[in-house]
Scaffold this motif. Structure first.
Motif, PDB file in Angstrom:
ATOM      1  N   ARG A   1       1.080  -1.124   0.137  1.00  0.00           N
ATOM      2  CA  ARG A   1       0.101  -0.110   0.045  1.00  0.00           C
ATOM      3  C   ARG A   1       0.923   1.227  -0.038  1.00  0.00           C
ATOM      4  O   ARG A   1       0.533   2.177  -0.617  1.00  0.00           O
ATOM      5  N   PHE A   2       2.026   1.232   0.744  1.00  0.00           N
ATOM      6  CA  PHE A   2       3.038   2.235   0.764  1.00  0.00           C
ATOM      7  C   PHE A   2       4.063   2.251  -0.222  1.00  0.00           C
ATOM      8  O   PHE A   2       4.520   1.009  -0.411  1.00  0.00           O
ATOM      9  N   THR A   3       4.606   3.259  -0.646  1.00  0.00           N
ATOM     10  CA  THR A   3       5.774   3.291  -1.260  1.00  0.00           C
ATOM     11  C   THR A   3       6.865   4.320  -1.002  1.00  0.00           C
ATOM     12  O   THR A   3       6.377   5.489  -0.757  1.00  0.00           O
ATOM     13  N   ILE A   4       8.084   3.979  -0.609  1.00  0.00           N
ATOM     14  CA  ILE A   4       8.981   5.212  -0.309  1.00  0.00           C
ATOM     15  C   ILE A   4       9.955   5.147  -1.418  1.00  0.00           C
ATOM     16  O   ILE A   4      10.264   4.278  -2.256  1.00  0.00           O
TER      17      ILE A   4
ATOM     18  N   GLN B   1       4.535   7.654  -0.258  1.00  0.00           N
ATOM     19  CA  GLN B   1       3.141   7.544  -1.227  1.00  0.00           C
ATOM     20  C   GLN B   1       2.249   6.488  -0.471  1.00  0.00           C
ATOM     21  O   GLN B   1       2.734   5.278  -0.405  1.00  0.00           O
ATOM     22  N   MET B   2       1.145   6.840  -0.040  1.00  0.00           N
ATOM     23  CA  MET B   2       0.383   6.021   0.947  1.00  0.00           C
ATOM     24  C   MET B   2      -1.061   5.622   0.192  1.00  0.00           C
ATOM     25  O   MET B   2      -1.673   6.838  -0.111  1.00  0.00           O
ATOM     26  N   ASN B   3      -1.298   4.713  -0.451  1.00  0.00           N
ATOM     27  CA  ASN B   3      -2.503   4.242  -0.972  1.00  0.00           C
ATOM     28  C   ASN B   3      -3.507   3.349  -0.163  1.00  0.00           C
ATOM     29  O   ASN B   3      -3.108   2.669   0.797  1.00  0.00           O
ATOM     30  N   SER B   4      -4.797   3.231  -0.542  1.00  0.00           N
ATOM     31  CA  SER B   4      -5.760   2.306   0.208  1.00  0.00           C
ATOM     32  C   SER B   4      -5.494   2.471   1.805  1.00  0.00           C
ATOM     33  O   SER B   4      -5.181   1.735   2.450  1.00  0.00           O
ATOM     34  N   LEU B   5      -5.573   3.931   1.979  1.00  0.00           N
ATOM     35  CA  LEU B   5      -5.614   4.264   3.488  1.00  0.00           C
ATOM     36  C   LEU B   5      -6.658   3.471   4.375  1.00  0.00           C
ATOM     37  O   LEU B   5      -7.951   3.478   3.698  1.00  0.00           O
TER      38      LEU B   5
END
Length: 127
Positions: free
Chosen positions: A67-70, A82-86
């Motif tokens: 879900r997250f990408t650094i 980047q934080m998705n599908s929080l």
């Protein structure tokens, strides 16, 4: 010395996305391994993700994997999250951290090994 300033936090609905930034000033940004941590009210600070000096290696906590990408941009002296599908359980103050290391591929997940910390940015995810 390096100064870290986080930005990009805010209020978002569950399932939404946010991108956090951590701008570094001071010594050469590429000298630092970087990490993101978070702390929810009443809880210990926990590891979220980290990236090596070179940017080649990354590592994620199981709770955010997928879900997250650094990432990091050496030209801008900035690391991103980047934080998705929080989810509501992602609600916390998010901190970036920097560690001066000689090794370009080292990942650091222990908070006590980081030398410098930002002031944090609040992320709130509503259900």
């Amino acid at each position: 010395q390096v100064q870290l300033v986080e930005s990009g936090g805010g209020l978002v609905q569950a399932g939404g996305s946010l991108r956090l930034s951590c701008a570094a000033s001071g010594r050469t940004f590429s000298s630092y391994a970087m990490g993101w941590f978070r702390q929810a009210p009443g809880k210990e600070r926990e590891f979220v993700t980290a990236i090596s000096r070179s940017g080649v290696n990354t590592y994620y906590a199981d709770s955010v994997k997928g879900r997250f990408t650094i990432s990091r941009d050496h030209a801008k002296n900035t690391v991103y999250l980047q934080m998705n599908s929080l989810k509501p359980e992602d609600t916390a103050v998010y901190y970036c951290a920097a560690d001066s290391t000689l090794y370009p591929y080292t990942i650091i997940i222990v908070p006590n090994e980081y030398d410098f910390w930002g002031q944090g940015t609040q992320v709130t995810v509503s259900s």
